[in-house]
Scaffold this active site. Structure first.
Site, PDB file in Angstrom:
ATOM      1  N   GLU A   1      -8.580  26.868 -32.169  1.00  0.00           N
ATOM      2  CA  GLU A   1      -7.943  27.859 -31.207  1.00  0.00           C
ATOM      3  C   GLU A   1      -6.327  27.518 -31.437  1.00  0.00           C
ATOM      4  O   GLU A   1      -6.023  26.384 -31.085  1.00  0.00           O
ATOM      5  CB  GLU A   1      -8.275  27.250 -29.650  1.00  0.00           C
ATOM      6  CG  GLU A   1      -9.763  27.696 -29.467  1.00  0.00           C
ATOM      7  CD  GLU A   1     -10.119  27.733 -27.931  1.00  0.00           C
ATOM      8  OE1 GLU A   1      -9.298  27.004 -27.147  1.00  0.00           O
ATOM      9  OE2 GLU A   1     -11.143  28.052 -27.487  1.00  0.00           O
ATOM     10  N   CYS A   2      -5.752  28.529 -31.466  1.00  0.00           N
ATOM     11  CA  CYS A   2      -4.235  28.500 -31.488  1.00  0.00           C
ATOM     12  C   CYS A   2      -3.306  27.550 -32.522  1.00  0.00           C
ATOM     13  O   CYS A   2      -3.585  27.661 -33.611  1.00  0.00           O
ATOM     14  CB  CYS A   2      -3.857  28.536 -30.278  1.00  0.00           C
ATOM     15  SG  CYS A   2      -2.029  29.219 -29.929  1.00  0.00           S
ATOM     16  N   ALA A   3      -3.342  26.515 -32.009  1.00  0.00           N
ATOM     17  CA  ALA A   3      -2.745  25.419 -32.884  1.00  0.00           C
ATOM     18  C   ALA A   3      -3.421  24.837 -33.913  1.00  0.00           C
ATOM     19  O   ALA A   3      -3.317  24.518 -34.868  1.00  0.00           O
ATOM     20  CB  ALA A   3      -2.211  24.110 -31.894  1.00  0.00           C
TER      21      ALA A   3
END
EC number: 6.3.5.9
Length: 805
Positions: A345-347
């Site tokens: 997720e994201c990072a």
């Protein structure tokens, strides 16, 4: 009713000092010896890190957008419970909730949905308003007064004056507030040393501040010195009792492995600080061991890793250091390439990219990321673009997106999600990576699927010991158990030949295939057979189509599926984007239906009768006891025609809010024809009919329905039901004589506890029985055995004896 003293720290806008006051108050109350639970309104990850440091407990998020309104109070109580046990008897002494943005600022275009005020209403929590009065005098009172009357459903019980200046000025504000009966419960002076430094996404995470412990201690001391703690405790004690029970991860996911627990490696350290604690709790409840690793310093993934979870954080800040740990990056790249189930997720997505602002990353996905001048901050509703590790195509989730980077390309094929009509992210059978943060407490099926895949990858789960793993237990069907020369005791279709009159009807239907099917004659046949008007009948392409239609019927708030039972209605609800609440009937009670086990706010309840795979026939009165105002009860009677005299059937007598599903597949041996029907009140039938695609029911299914429900078919139906009952009696007696535990059944199969590994040994002896560890509430010790004539049963019994040697 549950008593939990609580208060909510809010402000007119961002930057007023909510985090300072809330975190300091948590620390100050803890220093007095109280057990304090900290909570944050909204999706923010950073503030809960400070809350955890101040309270000594996990910081929790409360966000109705991410998890739905119904879960907010249960998650509040869960966070306030003893982390190890989650027991109400061990609730914290007080819960302190920190708001988000301005008090009434929520998702745009929703009239304040997911705002601090919305949260205050959902939890019935008194609000303490923090106002920065560094440049205000009486206007501070005007702001507070306006906040107090804007929404009378929100009770502002006190005001904290932050950055209070001279005594004279604060007394001026206090007098003005008194006229509005808004007491001042604290005057916090400005302290430059307590200012929380910013970053391009917000506050600096607690993991990155070496002086964090000292900061929290200083905050607590300041709050204790300048705020009226007894008054605040009195406000918290005024919060009314809550009518709910704590959220329990073990109630919404099932263990995926018996014995060895598969290992999920979860990224942590300074670069990966963003994840909800409920994610790890769900994975543990699903039978996984969660082991942290630090991508900045660890050179390898944890031993025995079978799954990887890369959450959010600031990899762009640490890109150089992350790239310097090339050995771990190579190991992660190899793991993804080898099919180790991986969620990012994201990072985590950025870490898997080829490069991040030109700095080499793991290179596990064909994307390149760069910093952007624009901050992406939104609350999207995303649709799953495909069947993948986590999702099923068309599922919808409420998510959170918060980043200042972009990827090139934005998505691969298949993508992870569709957001505002555009694909985003990367997905596949063993990978799901995107910018979106999803709170798995609101969508526990994501945790379940990830855990299932991890268990299969580790060899510890449902798929171990068979040629094919079970990637999605809810969609595993008995026909996958058979093949080759195996004797089929896994599929519950009647083993005898079809009656000649049925074959004649099916053959004749081929001659009518040149015209579009006319379902009216089948509707008439069902109506006559059930003794109900045609307006209360919908003919369907088997029960499977009916489950899909019901899942799409309404925006169900709290759909419940009673397990163990046929898993297709659960899967259909999930595919339609609903969060399903499973209710497990315990084996100790013989899987008896107990209406008291169901949540009162359930607006849809799905139950089997007789139930697949247990064979238990619930009394009609017990099924009818599930009814509530505003609730629809769906009864899957797919095997009722195998019950002599159809005892306990509601097909003829069900009230309008009870939906009865019937199937012709099993008793008449026509699974390929897909013939079934729905019986319900005329209003529900009309709603379902509007959702049904044109000509969904084939000409052959129409012919089969008319033939099987004609009065001339009744003697054969009774004879088949009688044969099944006699065969079942012999099978049960033989199993019992061999010491096998058998659940009393009323239909064409029995649930038997043969013991772990027996199913696999039976396969070696040429017998296929239905595995049951894919049914919620059952494990690998159980098998479902189709009832067959005595000669076939004898082959099973002989194989059982041989498999024990």
């Amino acid at each position: 009713m549950v008593s939990l003293p609580r208060l909510l720290i809010a402000a007119p806008s961002t930057g007023q000092g909510k985090t300072t006051v809330a975190t300091g108050l948590m620390a100050a109350l803890r220093a007095t010896g109280l057990t304090v639970s900290g909570h944050k309104v909204g999706p923010d990850y950073i503030d809960p890190g400070y809350h955890a440091l101040a309270t000594g407990r996990p910081g929790r998020n409360l966000d109705p957008h991410l998890v739905g309104e119904d879960l907010v109070v249960p998650l509040l109580l869960h966070g306030a419970s003893t982390p190890e046990r989650g027991e109400l008897a061990d609730l914290a002494d007080i819960a302190v909730i920190e708001g988000v943005m301005g008090l009434h600022d929520g998702r745009l275009g929703t009239d304040g949905f997911a705002s601090t005020a919305h949260l205050a209403r959902l939890t019935d929590t008194p609000v303490v308003l923090v106002i920065d009065c560094g440049r205000l005098s009486r206007s501070a009172a005007a702001i507070a007064a306006g906040m107090a009357v804007f929404d009378p459903r929100v009770r502002i019980a006190g005001v904290v004056l932050n950055r209070a200046g001279s005594d004279r000025n604060t007394e001026e504000i206090t007098r003005a507030l008194a006229s509005w009966r808004l007491p001042v419960v604290g005057r916090l002076p400005y302290d430059a040393e307590l200012a929380s430094p910013s970053r391009h996404l917000g506050l600096v995470p607690v993991a990155e501040r070496g002086e964090s412990a000292a900061l929290i201690e200083r905050l607590g001391a300041q709050v204790a010195a300048h705020l009226d703690l007894p008054a605040l405790l009195e406000i918290a004690a005024s919060a009314p009792d809550l009518d709910a029970v704590p959220w329990d991860p073990s109630a919404v996911v099932r263990p995926v492995a018996s014995g060895r627990r598969p290992v999920v490696a979860v990224a942590g350290g300074r670069a990966f600080t963003f994840r909800y604690p409920e994610t790890e709790e769900l994975l543990r409840a699903a039978g996984c061991d969660v082991v942290p690793f630090d991508p900045l310093h660890d050179e390898d993934l944890p031993a025995g890793v079978a799954g990887v979870h890369l959450g959010g954080g600031f990899p762009e800040v640490y890109a150089g250091e992350l790239a310097g740990n090339a050995r771990l990056m190579a190991r992660v790249r190899e793991a993804v390439g080898d099919g180790v189930p991986t969620v990012a997720e994201c990072a985590g997505l950025l870490y898997l990219c080829r490069t991040l602002d030109g700095v080499p990353m793991a290179g596990a996905v064909p994307l390149a990321a760069t910093m952007s001048p624009r901050l992406t901050l939104r609350y999207p509703v995303a649709t799953a673009a495909s069947d993948s590790l986590l999702t099923r195509r068309g599922e919808r989730v409420s998510a959170h997106e918060f980043h200042r980077t972009v990827t090139d390309p934005v998505a691969t094929e298949p993508a992870a999600w569709i957001v505002d009509g555009a694909p985003t992210g990367v997905a596949g059978p063993r990978l799901h990576a995107s910018y979106l943060h999803v709170h798995w407490a609101g969508y526990p099926q994501l945790a379940q699927r990830f855990a299932e895949a991890v268990a299969v990858a580790s060899g510890a789960g449902a798929g171990s010991g068979t040629a094919d793993g079970v990637a999605d237990p809810l969609r595993h069907h008995g026909d996958r158990e058979v093949g080759g020369d195996l004797l089929d005791l896994a599929v519950n279709v009647h083993p005898g030949p079809r009656p000649e009159w049925l074959d004649r009807a099916l053959h004749a239907s081929i001659g009518e295939a040149a015209a579009y099917p006319d379902v009216a004659p089948a509707v008439g046949a069902v109506a006559a057979h059930a003794g109900r008007p045609a307006t209360e009948v919908l003919v369907t392409a088997g029960a499977a189509e009916a489950f899909t239609l019901i899942a799409r019927l309404r925006p169900w708030r709290r759909p419940v599926v009673v397990h163990p039972q046929f898993t297709e209605p659960h899967a259909a609800l999930e595919s339609a984007g609903h969060r399903v609440t499973p209710v497990l009937l315990p084996a100790e009670t013989g899987f008896a239906l107990d209406p008291a086990l169901l949540p009162e706010d359930a607006d849809l309840v799905v139950v089997g009768n007789p139930t697949n795979p247990t064979g238990v026939l619930h009394p009609a009165e017990a099924v009818l006891a599930l009814r509530r105002p505003g609730r629809v009860v769906v009864v899957d009677e797919a095997f009722m025609d195998a019950v002599p005299d159809e005892a306990a059937s509601l097909a003829r007598t069900a009230p309008p809010d009870v939906v009865v599903l019937r199937s012709l597949t099993k008793l008449w041996g026509i699974p390929g024809v897909r013939a079934g029907y729905v019986l319900a009140g005329a209003e529900i039938v009309a709603e379902l009919a509007r959702l049904q695609v044109p000509w969904a029911v084939s000409t052959a299914a129409i012919a089969a329905t008319r033939a099987c429900l004609a009065p001339e078919a009744a003697p054969e139906a009774r004879a088949r039901a009688a044969d099944i009952a006699a065969w079942r009696t012999e099978l049960v007696a033989a199993l019992a004589a061999r010491g096998v535990e058998v659940v009393p059944s009323s239909t064409s199969f029995v649930l038997a506890r043969l013991g772990a590994g027996t199913r696999e040994r039976l396969r070696e002896h040429g017998i296929a029985v239905r595995r049951c560890d894919t049914f919620p509430g059952l494990d690998a010790t159980w098998c479902r055995i189709a009832v067959r004539p005595p000669a076939t049963t004898a082959r099973l019994l002989a194989a059982l004896e041989e498999s024990r040697v």
